[in-house]
Design a protein around this motif. Structure first.
Motif, PDB file in Angstrom:
ATOM      1  N   PHE A 315      49.039  53.650  -1.533  1.00 27.11           N
ATOM      2  CA  PHE A 315      48.804  52.262  -1.747  1.00 27.11           C
ATOM      3  C   PHE A 315      47.503  51.847  -1.955  1.00 27.11           C
ATOM      4  N   LEU A 316      47.260  50.847  -2.566  1.00 23.14           N
ATOM      5  CA  LEU A 316      46.092  50.321  -3.266  1.00 23.14           C
ATOM      6  C   LEU A 316      45.582  48.997  -2.625  1.00 23.14           C
ATOM      7  N   ASP A 317      44.206  49.398  -2.084  1.00 25.57           N
ATOM      8  CA  ASP A 317      43.487  48.281  -1.424  1.00 25.57           C
ATOM      9  C   ASP A 317      42.410  47.631  -2.584  1.00 25.57           C
ATOM     10  N   ASN A 318      43.035  46.292  -2.479  1.00 26.40           N
ATOM     11  CA  ASN A 318      42.383  45.480  -3.524  1.00 26.40           C
ATOM     12  C   ASN A 318      41.293  44.539  -2.794  1.00 26.40           C
ATOM     13  N   VAL A 319      40.638  45.031  -1.721  1.00 23.85           N
ATOM     14  CA  VAL A 319      39.675  44.322  -1.384  1.00 23.85           C
ATOM     15  C   VAL A 319      40.102  42.989  -0.976  1.00 23.85           C
ATOM     16  N   GLY A 320      40.613  43.051   0.363  1.00 22.41           N
ATOM     17  CA  GLY A 320      40.976  41.588   1.069  1.00 22.41           C
ATOM     18  C   GLY A 320      42.351  41.465   1.105  1.00 22.41           C
ATOM     19  N   ASN A 356      66.317  55.067  -0.333  1.00 27.17           N
ATOM     20  CA  ASN A 356      66.343  56.079   0.730  1.00 27.17           C
ATOM     21  C   ASN A 356      66.001  55.529   1.903  1.00 27.17           C
ATOM     22  N   TYR A 357      65.262  54.612   2.273  1.00 26.18           N
ATOM     23  CA  TYR A 357      64.751  54.088   3.437  1.00 26.18           C
ATOM     24  C   TYR A 357      65.419  52.893   3.971  1.00 26.18           C
ATOM     25  N   LEU A 358      66.256  52.511   3.181  1.00 23.44           N
ATOM     26  CA  LEU A 358      67.099  51.058   3.593  1.00 23.44           C
ATOM     27  C   LEU A 358      66.073  50.031   3.279  1.00 23.44           C
ATOM     28  N   GLY A 359      65.508  49.879   2.431  1.00 13.10           N
ATOM     29  CA  GLY A 359      64.279  48.673   1.988  1.00 13.10           C
ATOM     30  C   GLY A 359      62.909  49.333   1.681  1.00 13.10           C
ATOM     31  N   ARG A 360      62.129  48.743   1.028  1.00 17.97           N
ATOM     32  CA  ARG A 360      60.990  49.026   0.468  1.00 17.97           C
ATOM     33  C   ARG A 360      60.200  49.138   1.934  1.00 17.97           C
ATOM     34  N   ILE A 361      59.105  49.954   1.703  1.00 15.41           N
ATOM     35  CA  ILE A 361      58.037  50.401   2.776  1.00 15.41           C
ATOM     36  C   ILE A 361      57.167  49.282   2.418  1.00 15.41           C
ATOM     37  N   THR A 362      56.966  48.581   3.680  1.00 14.14           N
ATOM     38  CA  THR A 362      56.112  47.446   3.952  1.00 14.14           C
ATOM     39  C   THR A 362      54.822  47.578   4.748  1.00 14.14           C
ATOM     40  N   PRO A 363      53.944  46.772   4.604  1.00  9.20           N
ATOM     41  CA  PRO A 363      53.862  45.873   3.683  1.00  9.20           C
ATOM     42  C   PRO A 363      53.738  46.077   2.113  1.00  9.20           C
ATOM     43  N   LYS A 364      52.958  46.888   1.886  1.00 11.93           N
ATOM     44  CA  LYS A 364      53.144  47.207   0.222  1.00 11.93           C
ATOM     45  C   LYS A 364      52.393  48.922   0.033  1.00 11.93           C
ATOM     46  N   ALA A 365      53.911  49.683  -0.253  1.00 14.25           N
ATOM     47  CA  ALA A 365      53.316  50.918  -0.351  1.00 14.25           C
ATOM     48  C   ALA A 365      54.532  51.562  -1.212  1.00 14.25           C
ATOM     49  N   ALA A 366      54.144  52.707  -1.922  1.00 15.92           N
ATOM     50  CA  ALA A 366      55.288  53.498  -2.783  1.00 15.92           C
ATOM     51  C   ALA A 366      55.085  55.073  -1.957  1.00 15.92           C
ATOM     52  N   VAL A 367      56.144  55.733  -2.186  1.00 14.83           N
ATOM     53  CA  VAL A 367      56.311  57.020  -1.585  1.00 14.83           C
ATOM     54  C   VAL A 367      56.889  57.973  -2.595  1.00 14.83           C
ATOM     55  N   ILE A 368      56.303  59.211  -3.068  1.00 14.06           N
ATOM     56  CA  ILE A 368      56.927  60.280  -3.647  1.00 14.06           C
ATOM     57  C   ILE A 368      57.458  61.154  -2.736  1.00 14.06           C
ATOM     58  N   GLY A 403      35.532  47.213  -6.216  1.00 19.18           N
ATOM     59  CA  GLY A 403      35.425  48.041  -5.032  1.00 19.18           C
ATOM     60  C   GLY A 403      36.692  48.461  -4.391  1.00 19.18           C
ATOM     61  N   ALA A 404      37.924  48.169  -5.389  1.00 22.47           N
ATOM     62  CA  ALA A 404      39.357  48.677  -4.967  1.00 22.47           C
ATOM     63  C   ALA A 404      39.618  50.058  -4.994  1.00 22.47           C
ATOM     64  N   ARG A 405      40.282  50.513  -4.098  1.00 21.64           N
ATOM     65  CA  ARG A 405      40.529  51.889  -4.048  1.00 21.64           C
ATOM     66  C   ARG A 405      41.955  52.364  -3.719  1.00 21.64           C
ATOM     67  N   LEU A 406      42.434  53.415  -4.359  1.00 23.07           N
ATOM     68  CA  LEU A 406      43.702  53.817  -4.177  1.00 23.07           C
ATOM     69  C   LEU A 406      43.806  54.809  -3.300  1.00 23.07           C
ATOM     70  N   TYR A 407      44.627  54.637  -2.298  1.00 20.98           N
ATOM     71  CA  TYR A 407      44.734  55.671  -1.007  1.00 20.98           C
ATOM     72  C   TYR A 407      45.995  56.637  -1.157  1.00 20.98           C
ATOM     73  N   GLY A 408      45.929  57.809  -0.880  1.00 20.20           N
ATOM     74  CA  GLY A 408      46.969  58.547  -0.814  1.00 20.20           C
ATOM     75  C   GLY A 408      46.897  59.421   0.495  1.00 20.20           C
ATOM     76  N   VAL A 409      48.246  59.247   1.095  1.00 17.68           N
ATOM     77  CA  VAL A 409      48.402  60.121   2.503  1.00 17.68           C
ATOM     78  C   VAL A 409      49.248  61.360   1.931  1.00 17.68           C
ATOM     79  N   GLN A 410      48.726  62.553   2.118  1.00 15.84           N
ATOM     80  CA  GLN A 410      49.320  63.840   1.859  1.00 15.84           C
ATOM     81  C   GLN A 410      49.907  64.253   2.873  1.00 15.84           C
ATOM     82  N   GLU A 411      51.229  64.534   3.244  1.00 13.60           N
ATOM     83  CA  GLU A 411      51.923  65.130   4.411  1.00 13.60           C
ATOM     84  C   GLU A 411      52.406  66.523   4.099  1.00 13.60           C
ATOM     85  N   SER A 412      51.862  67.357   4.828  1.00 20.65           N
ATOM     86  CA  SER A 412      51.953  68.863   4.288  1.00 20.65           C
ATOM     87  C   SER A 412      52.392  69.763   5.634  1.00 20.65           C
TER      88      SER A 412
END
Length: 417
Positions: A315-320, A356-368, A403-412
């Motif tokens: 997900f991408l935090d676009n400041v605000g 896969n998840y019966l709808g997009r992940i909310t509010p705003k995220a993408a998953v590989i 100041g925008a940042r791209l976040y990744g959550v790595q599940e392992s």
């Protein structure tokens, strides 16, 4: 005369036959287990073990990455690993902690966790009253409400963080693993005056409650487990104008623990033993971020820990606000600078997420999701490749705030110490 090597192979074949599989099958499985633990399969010692169909020894650190500061399997001889016996003899324990007040905006706190059984999951529950007073201004809740009320949640064992991410990220994962099953949380309190709020976060100590991979034997004297959290800044949760106010009162946090008894059962020729499931792996959920390149590629390097990556939440935090991934161009998985086995047009990836998840992940995220179809086949082993990364491409015309940042959550899943 039969040499030592031949005797070893004969013993390995006999052992494999007793367990209803061939030595060749045992060799393949052993290689996969060593690889999952980050071992170098070209190491002569590891190669010799694979030849004999011998996987990693439970409770040992394998590979070149630093070992965790605790053991997932007790070192004494009282415990044995027997998943089928464990499943038949254990019982689920569910109980609640005492309540704690939610700390002030931006402040940390936490719970010391009890030493009871095999801890698999924690549900963190917030109840509160949120009072909106608009006055001459306006009150607008952001994308981070309500799960972002906790800006960071960390599960640590002996000081080592196994789970470490924003509260919002834990809900992204909940949506993934439950196929967007509804939660009992309260929506944004838009009414004027006092609003009752209830929010739930699922803290996945184990990867899942089917095989309990990653569960922690908290009753061990060697372990000290703690759940820590930090309340978000008010500005991250709500935008106020004029003389408007938003106040959280009567806010309390409480934990619900899900743990399994360690059964004591008689084992043939061994006496009474404490029986455990397969506990040779740890479940990690780690969040990290990088500044966003305004237009073009933003590279998010993956953590090269030993083990396998199940999924990457982006997900991408676009400041605000969180930027809708639909405005991106592509998402690619790359290693060795030029190898790109996965390239998604963003519309394809979001469509796949929705299926896969019966709808997009909310509010705003993408998953590989490497583990959706076949975890053993499709999971990524970052230790075995050079410079693995996810690359998000943002096209011209998309506004990226300073100041925008791209976040990744790595599940392992990684090899336990």
């Amino acid at each position: 005369m039969i040499g030592t090597r031949e005797r070893a192979f004969e013993a390995a074949r006999r052992y494999a036959g007793e367990h209803n599989h061939s030595l060749e099958e045992a060799q393949v499985f052993a290689a996969l287990m060593h690889r999952r633990n980050g071992a170098d399969l070209n190491d002569p010692l590891i190669g010799a073990l694979v030849e004999l169909g011998i996987g990693p020894i439970l409770g040992e650190a394998v590979g070149s990455t630093p070992a965790a500061t605790f053991a997932t399997v007790p070192s004494d001889q009282f415990f044995v690993i027997a998943p089928e016996v464990f499943d038949e003899a254990t019982i689920l324990n569910v109980w609640q902690s005492a309540q704690k007040a939610l700390p002030a905006f931006g402040q940390p706190d936490g719970f010391d966790l009890p030493g009871r059984g095999l801890l698999a999951e924690i549900e963190l529950r917030l109840t509160a009253t949120v009072t909106n007073t608009a006055g001459t201004g306006t009150i607008t809740y952001t994308d981070y409400w309500p799960y972002g009320i906790l800006d960071n949640i960390r599960f640590t064992v002996n000081g080592s963080p196994l789970l470490n991410a924003q509260g919002q990220s834990y809900d992204f994962r909940r949506q993934v693993v439950t196929r967007k099953a509804p939660d009992s949380m309260t929506s944004a309190p838009t009414a004027a005056g006092a609003n009752t709020v209830e929010v739930h976060w699922i803290i996945p100590i184990a990867d899942n409650l089917v095989n309990l991979w990653g569960s922690i034997l908290t009753q061990s004297d060697d372990l000290y487990a703690r759940l820590e959290y930090t309340a978000a800044a008010q500005s991250k949760l709500v935008a106020l104008t004029g003389n408007a106010t938003m106040v959280i009162t009567a806010a309390n946090l409480q934990l619900t623990y899900f743990a399994y008894d360690v059964p004591i059962v008689p084992i043939a020729n061994m006496g009474e033993k404490g029986v455990l499931p397969d506990t040779d792996v740890l479940h990690r959920f780690s969040e990290f971020s990088v500044p966003v390149v305004a237009v073009g590629d933003t590279e998010l390097k993956l953590q090269q820990t030993a083990g396998e990556i199940e999924r990457i939440i982006l997900f991408l935090d676009n400041v605000g606000s969180i930027m809708d991934p639909a405005s991106w161009n592509t998402v690619r998985f790359q290693f060795a600078e030029t190898e790109e086995p996965i390239t998604y047009l963003i519309a394809q990836l979001l469509s796949k997420n929705a299926r896969n998840y019966l709808g997009r992940i909310t509010p705003k995220a993408a998953v590989i999701d490497f583990a959706y179809w076949n975890q053993r086949r499709d999971a990524v082993y970052p230790k075995g490749v050079a410079n693995p990364k996810v690359i998000v491409n943002i096209p011209n015309g998309v506004t990226v705030n300073a100041g925008a940042r791209l976040y990744g959550v790595q599940e392992s899943l990684v090899g336990g110490a």
